[in-house]
Each structure stands twice: as C-alpha cells, then as structure tokens.
Design a protein around this motif. Structure first.
Motif, mmCIF file in Angstrom:
data_model
loop_
_atom_site.group_PDB
_atom_site.id
_atom_site.type_symbol
_atom_site.label_atom_id
_atom_site.label_comp_id
_atom_site.label_asym_id
_atom_site.label_seq_id
_atom_site.Cartn_x
_atom_site.Cartn_y
_atom_site.Cartn_z
ATOM 1 N N GLY A 1 -39.282 -76.371 44.379
ATOM 2 C CA GLY A 1 -38.513 -77.609 44.564
ATOM 3 C C GLY A 1 -38.704 -78.183 45.954
ATOM 4 N N ASP A 2 -38.641 -77.338 46.967
ATOM 5 C CA ASP A 2 -38.852 -77.798 48.348
ATOM 6 C C ASP A 2 -40.259 -78.364 48.522
ATOM 7 N N TYR A 3 -41.238 -77.685 47.936
ATOM 8 C CA TYR A 3 -42.619 -78.141 48.046
ATOM 9 C C TYR A 3 -42.778 -79.522 47.408
ATOM 10 N N LEU A 4 -42.207 -79.697 46.218
ATOM 11 C CA LEU A 4 -42.366 -80.957 45.503
ATOM 12 C C LEU A 4 -41.636 -82.113 46.179
ATOM 13 N N GLN A 5 -40.551 -81.822 46.873
ATOM 14 C CA GLN A 5 -39.777 -82.893 47.511
ATOM 15 C C GLN A 5 -40.512 -83.559 48.660
ATOM 16 N N GLN A 6 -41.588 -82.946 49.141
ATOM 17 C CA GLN A 6 -42.341 -83.594 50.217
ATOM 18 C C GLN A 6 -43.143 -84.801 49.717
ATOM 19 N N PHE A 7 -43.308 -84.892 48.400
ATOM 20 C CA PHE A 7 -44.030 -86.008 47.800
ATOM 21 C C PHE A 7 -43.001 -87.000 47.260
ATOM 22 N N THR A 8 -42.766 -88.069 47.996
ATOM 23 C CA THR A 8 -41.678 -88.988 47.665
ATOM 24 C C THR A 8 -42.151 -90.297 47.048
#
Length: 90
Positions: free
Chosen positions: A47-54
């Motif tokens: 989840g943290d990794y994916l949140q960097q792509f906004t």
C-alpha cells in the motif's frame, strides 16, 4: 505453464508502458541475503509503495478491460494446468 508479460497481456501501447511499474512482493517469511531493489518489497508494504503513484493513468473503462484480460489469463492458466495434470496422469 505459459508465463505472461503483463504489459503484453494488457495490450499496452509504448506510451502506456511508462505508466506501468513492476513490483515484486514477498511475505514476511522471506529472508534476503542482499539489499532489495526499490520495487522488491514485503507484501505488508505494498500500500505504501503504491501510494507514491498519484497521477491517474487509465480510465475506469480501461481498468475494467484490464481486469477482464487478467481474469481470462488466470482462467486459461487453470485450464492448462488441469490439462497438463490429466496428461501427466494418463
């Protein structure tokens, strides 16, 4: 079994290729002997990794099409696996 390249499976264009990022996630039981690249993470951190792509990259319709293609690929792998086992047992 046949391995699929996700970008090919989703029929992404060259322009869309830059919008797709590879990531490999492992359970916490995995132990690594060397430092992991940024796109290799533990599943709990996905989840943290994916949140960097906004920035939105694909429309809702494209995402529905991607989901359908991925589901078809999973289903075909299951069928191939069953056929393989039947041939192996015969």
């Amino acid at each position: 079994m046949v391995e699929y390249d996700v970008k090919h499976l989703l029929e992404l264009t060259t322009a869309s290729n830059d919008q797709v990022h590879s990531v490999v996630a492992f359970s916490l039981r995995a132990e690594f002997k060397t430092r992991m690249p940024a796109n290799v993470i533990f599943i709990e951190l996905i989840g943290d990794y994916l949140q960097q792509f906004t920035q939105p990259c694909f429309s809702d319709e494209q995402l529905r099409q991607f989901a359908a293609r991925l589901n078809m690929a999973v289903d075909s792998r299951k069928v191939l696996g069953k056929l393989h086992m039947q041939q192996f047992n015969a």
